[in-house]
Design a protein around this motif. Structure first.
Motif, PDB file in Angstrom:
ATOM      1  N   THR A   1       1.178  -1.103  -8.318  1.00 41.29           N
ATOM      2  CA  THR A   1       0.428  -1.374  -7.089  1.00 41.29           C
ATOM      3  C   THR A   1      -0.322  -2.695  -7.261  1.00 41.29           C
ATOM      4  O   THR A   1      -0.688  -3.063  -8.380  1.00 41.29           O
ATOM      5  N   PRO A   2      -0.586  -3.412  -6.180  1.00 40.57           N
ATOM      6  CA  PRO A   2      -1.303  -4.676  -6.308  1.00 40.57           C
ATOM      7  C   PRO A   2      -2.763  -4.509  -6.684  1.00 40.57           C
ATOM      8  O   PRO A   2      -3.388  -5.444  -7.212  1.00 40.57           O
ATOM      9  N   LEU A   3      -3.328  -3.336  -6.388  1.00 34.38           N
ATOM     10  CA  LEU A   3      -4.684  -2.999  -6.813  1.00 34.38           C
ATOM     11  C   LEU A   3      -4.597  -1.852  -7.812  1.00 34.38           C
ATOM     12  O   LEU A   3      -3.818  -0.916  -7.603  1.00 34.38           O
TER      13      LEU A   3
ATOM     14  N   ASP B   1      -8.544   2.302  -2.739  1.00 31.00           N
ATOM     15  CA  ASP B   1      -8.330   2.607  -1.319  1.00 31.00           C
ATOM     16  C   ASP B   1      -6.843   2.430  -1.022  1.00 31.00           C
ATOM     17  O   ASP B   1      -6.324   1.313  -1.046  1.00 31.00           O
TER      18      ASP B   1
ATOM     19  N   LYS C   1      -6.067   0.012   1.923  1.00 29.89           N
ATOM     20  CA  LYS C   1      -6.339  -1.389   1.570  1.00 29.89           C
ATOM     21  C   LYS C   1      -5.301  -1.923   0.601  1.00 29.89           C
ATOM     22  O   LYS C   1      -4.948  -3.104   0.627  1.00 29.89           O
ATOM     23  N   CYS C   2      -4.781  -1.038  -0.232  1.00 26.89           N
ATOM     24  CA  CYS C   2      -3.834  -1.443  -1.280  1.00 26.89           C
ATOM     25  C   CYS C   2      -2.624  -2.173  -0.709  1.00 26.89           C
ATOM     26  O   CYS C   2      -2.124  -3.118  -1.313  1.00 26.89           O
ATOM     27  N   TRP C   3      -2.152  -1.757   0.468  1.00 23.42           N
ATOM     28  CA  TRP C   3      -0.908  -2.308   1.011  1.00 23.42           C
ATOM     29  C   TRP C   3      -1.128  -3.366   2.082  1.00 23.42           C
ATOM     30  O   TRP C   3      -0.197  -3.768   2.771  1.00 23.42           O
ATOM     31  N   GLN C   4      -2.384  -3.814   2.204  1.00 19.94           N
ATOM     32  CA  GLN C   4      -2.676  -4.936   3.088  1.00 19.94           C
ATOM     33  C   GLN C   4      -2.216  -6.242   2.435  1.00 19.94           C
ATOM     34  O   GLN C   4      -2.258  -6.393   1.209  1.00 19.94           O
TER      35      GLN C   4
ATOM     36  N   GLU D   1      -3.692  -8.961   2.187  1.00 19.07           N
ATOM     37  CA  GLU D   1      -4.756  -9.589   1.418  1.00 19.07           C
ATOM     38  C   GLU D   1      -4.840  -9.037  -0.011  1.00 19.07           C
ATOM     39  O   GLU D   1      -5.360  -9.714  -0.905  1.00 19.07           O
ATOM     40  N   SER D   2      -4.304  -7.833  -0.243  1.00 19.41           N
ATOM     41  CA  SER D   2      -4.334  -7.270  -1.598  1.00 19.41           C
ATOM     42  C   SER D   2      -3.286  -7.916  -2.512  1.00 19.41           C
ATOM     43  O   SER D   2      -3.403  -7.860  -3.731  1.00 19.41           O
TER      44      SER D   2
ATOM     45  N   LYS E   1      -7.895 -16.912  -2.824  1.00 13.95           N
ATOM     46  CA  LYS E   1      -8.926 -16.371  -3.701  1.00 13.95           C
ATOM     47  C   LYS E   1      -9.222 -17.310  -4.870  1.00 13.95           C
ATOM     48  O   LYS E   1      -9.961 -16.970  -5.764  1.00 13.95           O
TER      49      LYS E   1
END
Length: 500
Positions: free
Chosen positions: A474-476, A484, A487-490, A492-493, A499
């Motif tokens: 997962t990216p997070l 979350d 949020k993980c699959w947004q 921005e993640s 950044k």
């Protein structure tokens, strides 16, 4: 090797003439594959290119291949084609900076088979004539898609098979998406009660090959066209100052990575646009575009992604036409309202030599291309190209489907003058050629329109290990206490460029 033997034994005959338009690295690789995929005499093949290619094509000329040195332009293409190409012939268009849509129209009108590996536009590499922020690559694909739909509706009798966007990516990856979703759906049915409502919906979508509904039911949120090129040279053959090095078209790489801003197929699960990003403008009557334009060039659009054998790596959201088509093809409508669409972007990490070349370009005033250019072939000593589709956010977290082609296997298949990257692209083209000969009256088709169960088997013997596997990445990090899932699959993640 066994698959390749079967392909050779069952290769279709073609009785017309074949014209290669453009003869770069991919075309040369296609020619080295040609007699294993198609049964026809070499004397029926002609290469057309603006450059003098005697040294590159000498071996093919000795076999009987003809060569015409000619610059095909926006004003002379019709006259030139009429002089040389006849009904029942085939055009394999691997040219750059040329008018794919014009060529397709001519071929459709004149009963000539046609295939390309990507949609090109006249002068698109020329900053004086093409504004990448105003025009975007999306518009080339969109115009082609609208022409296809209008032709099917208004001129169904023009049914000679025309295929656009069938290389590796775009092309094979569009079909990998179908294979990925098919494997995901079958995995779900094997591990869940077949009598539930969800199982019935997934089963029906699989049987009917309704990929958009299958993707929706499985809960796919994000799709990465995940590619990492690990091919390397010995230190003495490393990139030199003022030299641009790549494993495929240098002009194509420069156009996608330096010239164009990053374009991303945008999903319905996304909660907000990236800072300074915008939806690409289209006719308001068509609603909101399904593609967004990021405020950075492809070479700067860094993001996190994943691939087998390498794990997490930093790729770049380089503009590619499969982003548009996959996102569009998987859209679900209810009363003409979009209720589901996944995000789709290319996540590409070029070879180390290419990345060094891009860094040098970034330090150069005006971002000019280096004067010296080199495509890596014989000087590669190790590595390969890992190219696949990574679907994420569904019930099984992630699933990767694709090719893991090593340089050594590529050389076994096509010799030392090519590399893993160009072989993957040539495999897509030649798989399409084989399918087109067997299906001569299918009209205008994009790679996504093609039946994956018929085209992919032609390619399997040339792609190295082909894998389709679940992925836990997962990216997070999931172990964080405030993890979350939404949020993980947004986008921005995954994104890193904003950044830094």
């Amino acid at each position: 090797k066994q698959i390749l033997k079967q392909i050779i034994a069952n290769r279709p005959k073609f009785h017309g003439k074949v014209y290669f338009l453009g003869c770069g690295a991919v075309a040369l690789c296609c020619l080295d594959l040609f007699d294993r995929i198609v049964d026809m005499p070499w004397t029926n093949i002609t290469i057309i290119d603006a450059l003098s290619l005697e040294s590159k094509i000498e071996g093919f000329v000795k076999k009987g291949v003809k060569f015409i040195q000619h610059t095909v332009t926006e004003t002379n293409y019709g006259t030139f084609f009429n002089q040389h190409i006849k009904r029942g012939d085939m055009m394999i268009d691997l040219s750059v900076d040329s008018g794919s849509l014009d060529f397709m129209r001519w071929c459709s009108d004149n009963g000539v088979f046609y295939i390309n590996s990507s949609v090109e536009a006249w002068h698109e590499h020329d900053p004086a004539q093409f504004d990448p922020v105003r025009q975007c690559q999306f518009y080339e694909f969109d115009a082609t898609e609208l022409w296809k739909l209008n032709s099917r509706r208004n001129e169904p009798s023009k049914d000679t098979t025309i295929i656009y966007g069938l290389g590796a990516n775009p092309g094979l990856v569009n079909l990998f998406v179908k294979k990925n979703l098919e494997d995901l759906g079958q995995f779900y049915l094997l591990n869940n009660d077949p009598k539930t409502v969800m199982s019935k919906k997934i089963s029906d979508a699989l049987k009917q090959q309704r990929w958009n509904h299958l993707s929706h039911q499985l809960g796919v949120k994000t799709i990465h066209i995940s590619e990492i090129d690990t091919q390397k040279t010995a230190p003495e053959n490393d990139k030199r100052p003022r030299e641009c090095v790549n494993t495929w078209s240098i002009e194509g790489m420069y156009y996608e990575c330096v010239f164009l801003n990053s374009e991303v197929g945008w999903g319905t699960h996304e909660k907000k646009l990236p800072t300074d990003a915008r939806h690409i403008d289209i006719d308001p009557s068509r609603g909101l575009s399904h593609v967004i334009l990021l405020p950075v060039k492809g070479k700067d659009a860094a993001l996190k992604t994943w691939g087998p054998s390498v794990g997490q790596f930093v790729g770049y959201a380089v503009t590619h036409e499969e982003n548009y088509e996959i996102t569009m093809d998987l859209t679900v409508l209810d009363n003409n309202k979009v209720i589901y669409r996944p995000t789709c972007n290319f996540a590409y990490r070029a070879s180390s030599a290419c990345l060094e070349s891009l860094k040098e370009i970034s330090r150069t005033p005006g971002f000019h291309l280096q004067p010296e250019k080199r495509i890596l072939t014989k000087d590669i000593i190790q590595g390969g190209d890992i190219l696949g589709v990574l679907t994420m956010g569904h019930q099984y977290n992630g699933w990767w489907t694709g090719s893991m082609l090593d340089i050594n296997e590529a050389r076994e298949l096509v010799g030392p003058n090519h590399n893993a990257t160009t072989l993957q692209v040539a495999t897509g083209v030649m798989s399409g050629v084989s399918w087109m000969i067997r299906n001569p009256r299918r009209g205008i088709m994009s790679s996504t329109d093609l039946p994956h169960e018929e085209v992919l088997p032609i390619s399997y013997g040339l792609l190295g290990p082909f894998v389709s596997i679940p992925v836990g990445w997962t990216p997070l990090p999931k172990e964080e206490p405030n993890f979350d899932e939404d949020k993980c699959w947004q986008f921005e993640s995954f994104s890193l460029y904003d950044k830094e």
